[in-house]
Design a protein around this motif. Structure first.
Motif, PDB file in Angstrom:
ATOM      1  N   VAL A   3       0.828  -1.323  -0.029  1.00 56.39           N
ATOM      2  CA  VAL A   3      -0.092  -0.077  -0.242  1.00 56.39           C
ATOM      3  C   VAL A   3       0.966   1.005  -0.015  1.00 56.39           C
ATOM      4  O   VAL A   3       0.705   2.247  -0.751  1.00 56.39           O
ATOM      5  CB  VAL A   3      -1.026   0.072   1.289  1.00 56.39           C
ATOM      6  N   GLN A  13      -1.088   7.064  -5.121  1.00 56.65           N
ATOM      7  CA  GLN A  13      -1.811   8.044  -6.077  1.00 56.65           C
ATOM      8  C   GLN A  13      -3.047   7.519  -6.611  1.00 56.65           C
ATOM      9  O   GLN A  13      -4.084   7.763  -6.743  1.00 56.65           O
ATOM     10  CB  GLN A  13      -0.947   8.917  -6.878  1.00 56.65           C
ATOM     11  N   LYS A  14      -2.650   6.004  -7.221  1.00 58.14           N
ATOM     12  CA  LYS A  14      -3.767   5.427  -8.183  1.00 58.14           C
ATOM     13  C   LYS A  14      -4.808   4.880  -7.044  1.00 58.14           C
ATOM     14  O   LYS A  14      -5.883   4.869  -7.394  1.00 58.14           O
ATOM     15  CB  LYS A  14      -2.869   4.280  -8.776  1.00 58.14           C
ATOM     16  N   LEU A  15      -4.253   4.537  -5.821  1.00 59.07           N
ATOM     17  CA  LEU A  15      -5.259   3.951  -4.875  1.00 59.07           C
ATOM     18  C   LEU A  15      -5.915   5.184  -4.218  1.00 59.07           C
ATOM     19  O   LEU A  15      -7.268   4.841  -4.128  1.00 59.07           O
ATOM     20  CB  LEU A  15      -4.579   3.094  -3.612  1.00 59.07           C
ATOM     21  N   GLU A  16      -5.462   6.378  -4.037  1.00 55.98           N
ATOM     22  CA  GLU A  16      -6.275   7.573  -3.819  1.00 55.98           C
ATOM     23  C   GLU A  16      -7.451   7.790  -4.719  1.00 55.98           C
ATOM     24  O   GLU A  16      -8.209   8.267  -4.532  1.00 55.98           O
ATOM     25  CB  GLU A  16      -5.411   8.945  -3.591  1.00 55.98           C
ATOM     26  N   SER A  17      -7.152   7.615  -5.860  1.00 54.69           N
ATOM     27  CA  SER A  17      -8.040   7.973  -7.056  1.00 54.69           C
ATOM     28  C   SER A  17      -9.148   7.178  -6.926  1.00 54.69           C
ATOM     29  O   SER A  17     -10.466   7.394  -7.589  1.00 54.69           O
ATOM     30  CB  SER A  17      -7.409   7.998  -8.434  1.00 54.69           C
ATOM     31  N   TYR A  18      -9.020   6.075  -6.470  1.00 52.77           N
ATOM     32  CA  TYR A  18     -10.296   4.960  -6.498  1.00 52.77           C
ATOM     33  C   TYR A  18     -11.252   5.155  -5.228  1.00 52.77           C
ATOM     34  O   TYR A  18     -12.262   4.433  -5.134  1.00 52.77           O
ATOM     35  CB  TYR A  18      -9.687   3.485  -6.416  1.00 52.77           C
ATOM     36  N   LYS A  19     -10.775   6.085  -4.150  1.00 52.21           N
ATOM     37  CA  LYS A  19     -11.599   6.190  -3.021  1.00 52.21           C
ATOM     38  C   LYS A  19     -12.957   6.826  -3.363  1.00 52.21           C
ATOM     39  O   LYS A  19     -13.799   6.694  -2.607  1.00 52.21           O
ATOM     40  CB  LYS A  19     -10.946   7.291  -2.016  1.00 52.21           C
ATOM     41  N   ASP A  20     -13.327   7.457  -4.538  1.00 52.47           N
ATOM     42  CA  ASP A  20     -14.555   8.023  -4.716  1.00 52.47           C
ATOM     43  C   ASP A  20     -15.498   7.213  -5.726  1.00 52.47           C
ATOM     44  O   ASP A  20     -16.549   7.799  -5.952  1.00 52.47           O
ATOM     45  CB  ASP A  20     -14.283   9.624  -5.240  1.00 52.47           C
TER      46      ASP A  20
END
Length: 70
Positions: A30, A38-45
Motif C-alpha cells: 500500500v 496516488q492510483k489507490l487514492e483516485s479509487y476512493k470516490d
C-alpha cells in the motif's frame, strides 16, 4: 517436522510470524510506491460516482416547470 507442528506451543508463534510477515507485505504494497498510492487514492470516490450520475440523470429527466400564465 510434522510432530513439531502438532504442538500448539510451536504453531502459535509460527502462525504469528506468518501473519506478521503478511501484514508487513500489505503495508509495503500500500505505502511502498508513491505512484501506486496516488492510483489507490483516485479509487476512493468510486462508490459516489454512481450517485452523482444518477442525480444528474434525474434532474435532466425531470420536466421543466411551465412558464406562468398571465
Amino acid at each position: 517436522m510434522l510432530e513439531w507442528l502438532s504442538h500448539p506451543e510451536n504453531t502459535k508463534p509460527l502462525g504469528l510470524l506468518i501473519f506478521f510477515v503478511a501484514f508487513l507485505g500489505i503495508l509495503w504494497f500500500v505505502f511502498g510506491s508513491r505512484k501506486r498510492g496516488q492510483k489507490l487514492e483516485s479509487y476512493k470516490d468510486i462508490p459516489f460516482l454512481d450517485e452523482e450520475s444518477e442525480q444528474k440523470g434525474a434532474q435532466d429527466d425531470a420536466p421543466s416547470q411551465p412558464a406562468s400564465r398571465k
